[in-house]
Scaffold this motif. Structure first.
Motif, short mmCIF file in Angstrom:
data_model
loop_
_atom_site.label_atom_id
_atom_site.label_comp_id
_atom_site.label_asym_id
_atom_site.label_seq_id
_atom_site.Cartn_x
_atom_site.Cartn_y
_atom_site.Cartn_z
N HIS A 3 0.81 -1.22 0.00
CA HIS A 3 0.00 0.00 0.00
C HIS A 3 0.85 1.27 0.00
O HIS A 3 0.29 2.37 0.03
N GLU A 4 2.17 1.13 -0.03
CA GLU A 4 3.06 2.29 -0.14
C GLU A 4 3.69 2.23 -1.53
O GLU A 4 4.66 1.50 -1.74
N LEU A 5 3.16 2.98 -2.49
CA LEU A 5 3.63 2.78 -3.85
C LEU A 5 3.62 4.07 -4.67
O LEU A 5 2.88 5.00 -4.39
N ALA A 6 4.49 4.05 -5.67
CA ALA A 6 4.58 5.13 -6.65
C ALA A 6 4.92 4.51 -7.99
O ALA A 6 5.54 3.45 -8.07
N ALA A 55 7.02 6.70 -2.99
CA ALA A 55 6.36 5.59 -2.29
C ALA A 55 6.21 5.89 -0.80
O ALA A 55 5.23 5.47 -0.16
N MET A 56 7.17 6.61 -0.24
CA MET A 56 7.15 6.89 1.19
C MET A 56 6.28 8.09 1.57
O MET A 56 6.17 8.45 2.75
N VAL A 57 5.63 8.70 0.58
CA VAL A 57 4.67 9.77 0.89
C VAL A 57 3.55 9.21 1.77
O VAL A 57 3.05 9.90 2.67
N GLU A 58 3.15 7.96 1.53
CA GLU A 58 2.04 7.39 2.31
C GLU A 58 2.36 7.31 3.80
O GLU A 58 1.59 7.84 4.62
N GLY A 106 2.28 8.43 -18.74
CA GLY A 106 3.56 9.10 -18.54
C GLY A 106 3.64 9.91 -17.26
O GLY A 106 4.75 10.25 -16.81
N ASP A 107 2.49 10.24 -16.66
CA ASP A 107 2.50 10.98 -15.40
C ASP A 107 3.12 10.14 -14.28
O ASP A 107 2.82 8.95 -14.14
N ARG A 108 3.97 10.77 -13.48
CA ARG A 108 4.58 10.12 -12.32
C ARG A 108 3.72 10.44 -11.10
O ARG A 108 3.48 11.62 -10.81
N VAL A 109 3.29 9.42 -10.37
CA VAL A 109 2.36 9.65 -9.27
C VAL A 109 2.72 8.84 -8.03
O VAL A 109 3.35 7.78 -8.10
N SER A 110 2.31 9.38 -6.89
CA SER A 110 2.28 8.65 -5.62
C SER A 110 0.83 8.33 -5.32
O SER A 110 -0.08 9.06 -5.72
N VAL A 111 0.60 7.23 -4.61
CA VAL A 111 -0.76 6.74 -4.39
C VAL A 111 -1.14 6.81 -2.91
O VAL A 111 -0.40 6.34 -2.05
N ALA A 144 2.42 16.14 2.39
CA ALA A 144 3.58 15.26 2.59
C ALA A 144 4.54 15.37 1.41
O ALA A 144 5.77 15.39 1.59
N ILE A 145 4.00 15.44 0.20
CA ILE A 145 4.86 15.62 -0.97
C ILE A 145 5.62 16.94 -0.88
O ILE A 145 6.83 17.00 -1.16
N ALA A 146 4.96 17.99 -0.43
CA ALA A 146 5.61 19.28 -0.31
C ALA A 146 6.73 19.25 0.73
O ALA A 146 7.78 19.88 0.54
N LEU A 147 6.53 18.54 1.84
CA LEU A 147 7.58 18.43 2.86
C LEU A 147 8.83 17.76 2.30
O LEU A 147 9.96 18.14 2.63
N ILE A 148 8.63 16.75 1.45
CA ILE A 148 9.77 16.08 0.82
C ILE A 148 10.41 16.98 -0.23
O ILE A 148 11.64 17.14 -0.27
#
Length: 336
Positions: free
Chosen positions: A61-64, A143-146, A80-85, A292-296
């Motif tokens: 459940h931790e994936l990108a 992946a670690m955004v979750e 082509g979009d890169r995403v976190s889930v 969380a993405i912004a913090l990274i």
């Protein structure tokens, strides 16, 4: 496609796995990185609390990853979009969803828990659960955004001030994420309770002012009534009891670690009453992904130094079987 498929308790196989057709509103991801979470280990071992999992299933459940195809009615994503889930799928109609507490949803579903997840080459997910990644945020970070989002949800429950002493019980991956957020908040003193001596240097480098062992009687005794805020990241009876004992009058105690459903802790209700403690739980990550993405992205939270093990997808059945002996702080499976 190839996937690490959970067949049942203590049984995982790297094998061919059928791709499910894309449903309306879904995208198909080519998975680039998938984290191995303590929850995955709980499910693998068949621990209580994982009854909603119905093997055979692909965990993770931790994936990108990269969008490979889009289903009907998907307008904001394209191949082509890169995403976190964000893996959690809410029903939207129960009392909790309608009351603004969707993470407590009565019909909660989760990618990698109740439906196939990221321990496979491909994964179908709702487009609404995908968050685009900035170009310079890597796959492991994505992946670690979750888990960071989960930590952020708990962190936001705390009232932090510059003159406080914060104690973090547990210096593993989750404790290290909390440590970075607490450090950024600018409190006066941060102590980490962690028995593993090899983690001491990393914890100090991340911003801890002191690292003590809960197994050292003198150091543990010194923690009693010492902290304004205690963040429990282990989920064990001993660490929960330590958290209550370590909180000083008027203190806050956040229980973040995932305890076994049958676990029981002993502490004095009078102590909670007389110290006027505020004890809180924290469950998953409601709508914290973007922050969380912004913090990274801004470098406030560093991820790569926290990853102790990198595996390949085909190694996962063996890794899951031997996990407790691998001395893992945090492990990820790399597919790209």
């Amino acid at each position: 496609m190839k996937a690490a498929v959970l067949r049942g308790t203590l049984s995982m196989e790297f094998t061919e796995w059928a791709e499910r057709p894309l449903a309306k509103g879904e995208v198909r991801l080519k998975v680039a990185c998938c984290g191995i979470c303590g929850t995955d280990q709980h499910i693998y071992h068949g621990h209580p609390g994982s009854a909603e999992v119905k093997p055979p299933i692909v965990l993770g459940h931790e994936l990108a990853g990269t969008v490979e195809a889009v289903g009907e009615d998907v307008k904001d994503l394209q191949p082509g979009d890169r995403v976190s889930v964000d893996p959690n799928i809410y029903c939207g109609s129960c009392a909790y969803c309608r009351g603004g507490r969707a993470h407590l949803c009565e019909r909660l579903q989760a990618i990698g828990v109740t439906r196939d997840g990221g321990m496979g080459e491909l994964c179908n997910v709702p487009a609404a659960n995908c968050y685009k990644l900035p170009e310079h945020v890597g796959w492991v970070e994505g992946a670690m955004v979750e888990p960071l989002g989960c930590v952020l949800h708990g962190f936001k429950k705390l009232e932090l001030r510059a003159n406080q002493h914060v104690l973090i019980a547990g210096g593993g991956f989750i404790g290290q994420l909390f440590l970075q957020l607490v450090k950024a908040a600018g409190v006066a003193q941060i102590t980490v309770s962690e028995p593993a001596a090899h983690k001491r240097e990393a914890l100090l480098a991340l911003g801890a002012h002191a690292v003590v062992s809960p197994f050292d009687a003198g150091e543990a005794a010194g923690l009693r009534n010492s902290a304004d805020v205690v963040i429990e990241c282990v989920g064990r009876t001993e660490s929960v009891e330590l958290a209550v004992a370590a909180a000083r009058k008027g203190g806050q105690v956040l229980l973040f670690g995932v305890a076994a459903p049958e676990a029981r802790a002993s502490f004095s209700p009078f102590e909670i009453f007389s110290k006027e403690l505020r004890i809180m739980g924290s469950f998953i990550n409601p709508y914290t992904h973007e922050e969380a993405i912004a913090l990274i992205e801004q470098g406030i939270v560093r991820i790569e130094p926290l990853i102790s093990h990198h595996f390949r997808l085909y190694e996962l059945p063996d890794v899951m079987a031997r996990y407790s002996g691998l001395n893992v702080t945090k492990a990820v499976a790399m597919l790209e």
